[in-house]
Scaffold this motif. Sequence first.
Motif, mmCIF file in Angstrom:
data_model
loop_
_atom_site.group_PDB
_atom_site.id
_atom_site.type_symbol
_atom_site.label_atom_id
_atom_site.label_comp_id
_atom_site.label_asym_id
_atom_site.label_seq_id
_atom_site.Cartn_x
_atom_site.Cartn_y
_atom_site.Cartn_z
ATOM 1 N N TRP A 274 6.431 29.320 -31.881
ATOM 2 C CA TRP A 274 6.097 29.889 -33.181
ATOM 3 C C TRP A 274 4.611 29.932 -33.536
ATOM 4 C CZ3 TRP A 274 10.444 26.524 -35.702
ATOM 5 C CH2 TRP A 274 11.682 27.117 -35.443
ATOM 6 N N VAL A 275 3.740 29.387 -32.704
ATOM 7 C CA VAL A 275 2.342 29.323 -33.113
ATOM 8 C C VAL A 275 1.749 30.710 -33.348
ATOM 9 C CG1 VAL A 275 1.480 29.246 -30.722
ATOM 10 C CG2 VAL A 275 0.094 28.301 -32.583
ATOM 11 N N SER A 276 2.117 31.686 -32.533
ATOM 12 C CA SER A 276 1.552 33.036 -32.695
ATOM 13 C C SER A 276 1.990 33.689 -33.999
ATOM 14 C CB SER A 276 1.966 33.923 -31.510
ATOM 15 O OG SER A 276 3.379 34.075 -31.465
ATOM 16 N N ILE A 279 -0.166 32.129 -37.500
ATOM 17 C CA ILE A 279 -1.604 32.263 -37.701
ATOM 18 C C ILE A 279 -1.852 32.782 -39.120
ATOM 19 C CG2 ILE A 279 -3.720 33.351 -36.874
ATOM 20 C CD1 ILE A 279 -2.442 31.383 -34.918
ATOM 21 N N PRO A 280 -2.716 32.154 -39.894
ATOM 22 C CA PRO A 280 -2.982 32.624 -41.275
ATOM 23 C C PRO A 280 -3.496 34.065 -41.297
ATOM 24 C CG PRO A 280 -3.871 30.415 -40.935
ATOM 25 C CD PRO A 280 -3.436 30.906 -39.580
ATOM 26 N N PHE A 307 7.300 34.600 -40.945
ATOM 27 C CA PHE A 307 7.014 33.366 -41.670
ATOM 28 C C PHE A 307 6.012 33.665 -42.779
ATOM 29 C CE2 PHE A 307 8.064 31.804 -37.335
ATOM 30 C CZ PHE A 307 9.177 31.056 -37.675
ATOM 31 N N ASN A 308 6.357 33.234 -44.009
ATOM 32 C CA ASN A 308 5.431 33.414 -45.124
ATOM 33 C C ASN A 308 4.449 32.243 -45.187
ATOM 34 O OD1 ASN A 308 6.763 31.249 -46.520
ATOM 35 N ND2 ASN A 308 8.326 32.696 -47.214
ATOM 36 N N ALA A 309 3.554 32.278 -46.169
ATOM 37 C CA ALA A 309 2.505 31.256 -46.261
ATOM 38 C C ALA A 309 3.080 29.859 -46.452
ATOM 39 C CB ALA A 309 1.555 31.591 -47.408
ATOM 40 N N GLY A 310 4.148 29.745 -47.221
ATOM 41 C CA GLY A 310 4.763 28.432 -47.428
ATOM 42 C C GLY A 310 5.316 27.861 -46.143
ATOM 43 N N LYS A 312 4.308 28.657 -43.167
ATOM 44 C CA LYS A 312 3.182 28.344 -42.295
ATOM 45 C C LYS A 312 2.582 26.982 -42.635
ATOM 46 C CE LYS A 312 1.881 33.148 -41.348
ATOM 47 N NZ LYS A 312 0.842 34.205 -41.500
ATOM 48 N N LEU A 313 2.514 26.669 -43.924
ATOM 49 C CA LEU A 313 2.014 25.352 -44.323
ATOM 50 C C LEU A 313 2.918 24.244 -43.798
ATOM 51 C CD1 LEU A 313 0.906 26.059 -48.016
ATOM 52 C CD2 LEU A 313 -0.588 25.570 -46.061
ATOM 53 N N ILE A 314 4.220 24.468 -43.842
ATOM 54 C CA ILE A 314 5.156 23.482 -43.304
ATOM 55 C C ILE A 314 4.978 23.357 -41.790
ATOM 56 C CG2 ILE A 314 7.597 22.982 -42.887
ATOM 57 C CD1 ILE A 314 6.759 22.397 -45.709
ATOM 58 N N PHE A 315 4.802 24.488 -41.118
ATOM 59 C CA PHE A 315 4.637 24.477 -39.661
ATOM 60 C C PHE A 315 3.409 23.668 -39.267
ATOM 61 C CE2 PHE A 315 2.558 26.275 -35.914
ATOM 62 C CZ PHE A 315 3.563 26.167 -34.963
ATOM 63 N N TRP A 316 2.271 23.939 -39.897
ATOM 64 C CA TRP A 316 1.049 23.227 -39.520
ATOM 65 C C TRP A 316 1.062 21.786 -39.987
ATOM 66 C CZ3 TRP A 316 -1.449 24.891 -35.660
ATOM 67 C CH2 TRP A 316 -1.532 26.252 -35.388
ATOM 68 N N SER A 317 1.785 21.495 -41.058
ATOM 69 C CA SER A 317 1.966 20.090 -41.459
ATOM 70 C C SER A 317 2.747 19.343 -40.386
ATOM 71 C CB SER A 317 2.702 20.009 -42.803
ATOM 72 O OG SER A 317 1.939 20.574 -43.841
ATOM 73 N N ALA A 318 3.770 20.011 -39.838
ATOM 74 C CA ALA A 318 4.569 19.379 -38.784
ATOM 75 C C ALA A 318 3.748 19.176 -37.523
ATOM 76 C CB ALA A 318 5.800 20.225 -38.483
ATOM 77 N N ILE A 319 2.978 20.198 -37.127
ATOM 78 C CA ILE A 319 2.216 20.115 -35.884
ATOM 79 C C ILE A 319 1.072 19.115 -36.008
ATOM 80 C CG2 ILE A 319 0.771 21.386 -34.268
ATOM 81 C CD1 ILE A 319 3.776 22.030 -34.112
ATOM 82 N N LEU A 320 0.264 19.240 -37.051
ATOM 83 C CA LEU A 320 -0.904 18.367 -37.194
ATOM 84 C C LEU A 320 -0.501 16.972 -37.671
ATOM 85 C CD1 LEU A 320 -3.417 20.900 -38.819
ATOM 86 C CD2 LEU A 320 -3.167 20.258 -36.402
#
Length: 407
Positions: A274-276, A279-280, A307-310, A312-320
């Motif tokens: 899902w990383v691609s 991307i913001p 994926f919407n902005a919300g 995406k925030l969850i995705f990067w919170s999970a990854i980072l």
Amino acid sequence: MSVYENEPVRVRGQDFTGYRIAGAIAAVLLLIALAVQVWMLFDGFNRTSPEVRWGVNAEENGGSALASQLLQNRTRLQNERFLTGPSPDGPGETFKIGPEVLLDSVEMDDPESILTESWRIPSDETSAILRQSDRVIGVSSLPYVNANLFERPFARDWRFGLADVATHIGAFAILGFSLMLALLLAIRGRVPIAEGKSGKKVKRFNIVERATHWMTSASFILLALTGISIAYGDTLIRPFGHDFLGAVGWLATWGHALFVTPFVLGLAIMFVMWVSKNIPSKLDIAWLKRGGGFFSDTPDHPSARKFNAGQKLIFWSAILGGGAMIVTGFFLLFPFYFLGLEAMSWMMLLHAVFAVLLIAIFIGHIYIGSVGMQGAFWAMWNGEVDRNWAREHHDLWLDEVEGRASK
């Protein structure tokens, strides 16, 4: 002109009466729990501060012992028998110094007035039995790794950070965010499919995506529960009995290490898949400005791709955030192999803070994916969503899907 301008609003958020009642009940309970936490924050009983000190208990008409003599005799208890005597066949050392004087713990007169930082500033009497303040390594004959780490001024700061700072941050973050979501559900209701269900389904996630999501989610929930048991067991579990606390503590200690493997594997697969798509972009700015359309019942939601902005925030919170948890947890799983004691103490403190903040964030994710939004749960359950749901929340993605299907 919006393409949704003439669309009717058939379902409103406040139409979900049962959900709103449940939200109100949850809000009341969470408010009580949060009030208890506020009381505990300012209650001296729950603050990390010393309550007892080592002292000398003399019998009536008995003598006394010099502090240096007392410490010397106490230290001898740790030496091997052939160094200090008596012979191996004789009685061992005891805490008793002489015929009358015993080493004992004495309650402090005013423990609440002593703050953690002031422990580093001993009185004249205490200075007589302390080594120099820059000494952090003691001497020991015990056959254990790092058994000579007796004096650690930093440990007092670590205890204050872990017992007072991290636990209160966790309680306020988890309870406070949960209270906000419960109030949102009680007042606003669910985010509805404004046009109502169309009856037509759209494939959103395949079996690999769903399996990875549930493996990662389940392992994170188990890690969170075991971690909370370790961190808050004294408050949450001990009222049910010491035996139960011991059993839960044993399961939590081993389980916390066992559930790491599927969590790491799940994060790695999700990142590749899902990383691609996370991307913001400029669409995210517009989405955030309108709050994702969550506070309006109209079908005119801001445009979004898969994926919407919300999300995406969850995705990067999970990854980072998950990555930070993995790194700090790795050093804790292998103590003293890579880091010294002070660095490991920082790792434990950071691990605890990252954990409670990540739990609070994922509570929001669970809320939106279950009771908070109509139709969202099925995206990860059977992989399909209602077409009207997709049109309202992910219109650009729907156009791509239907465009491919029409070719």
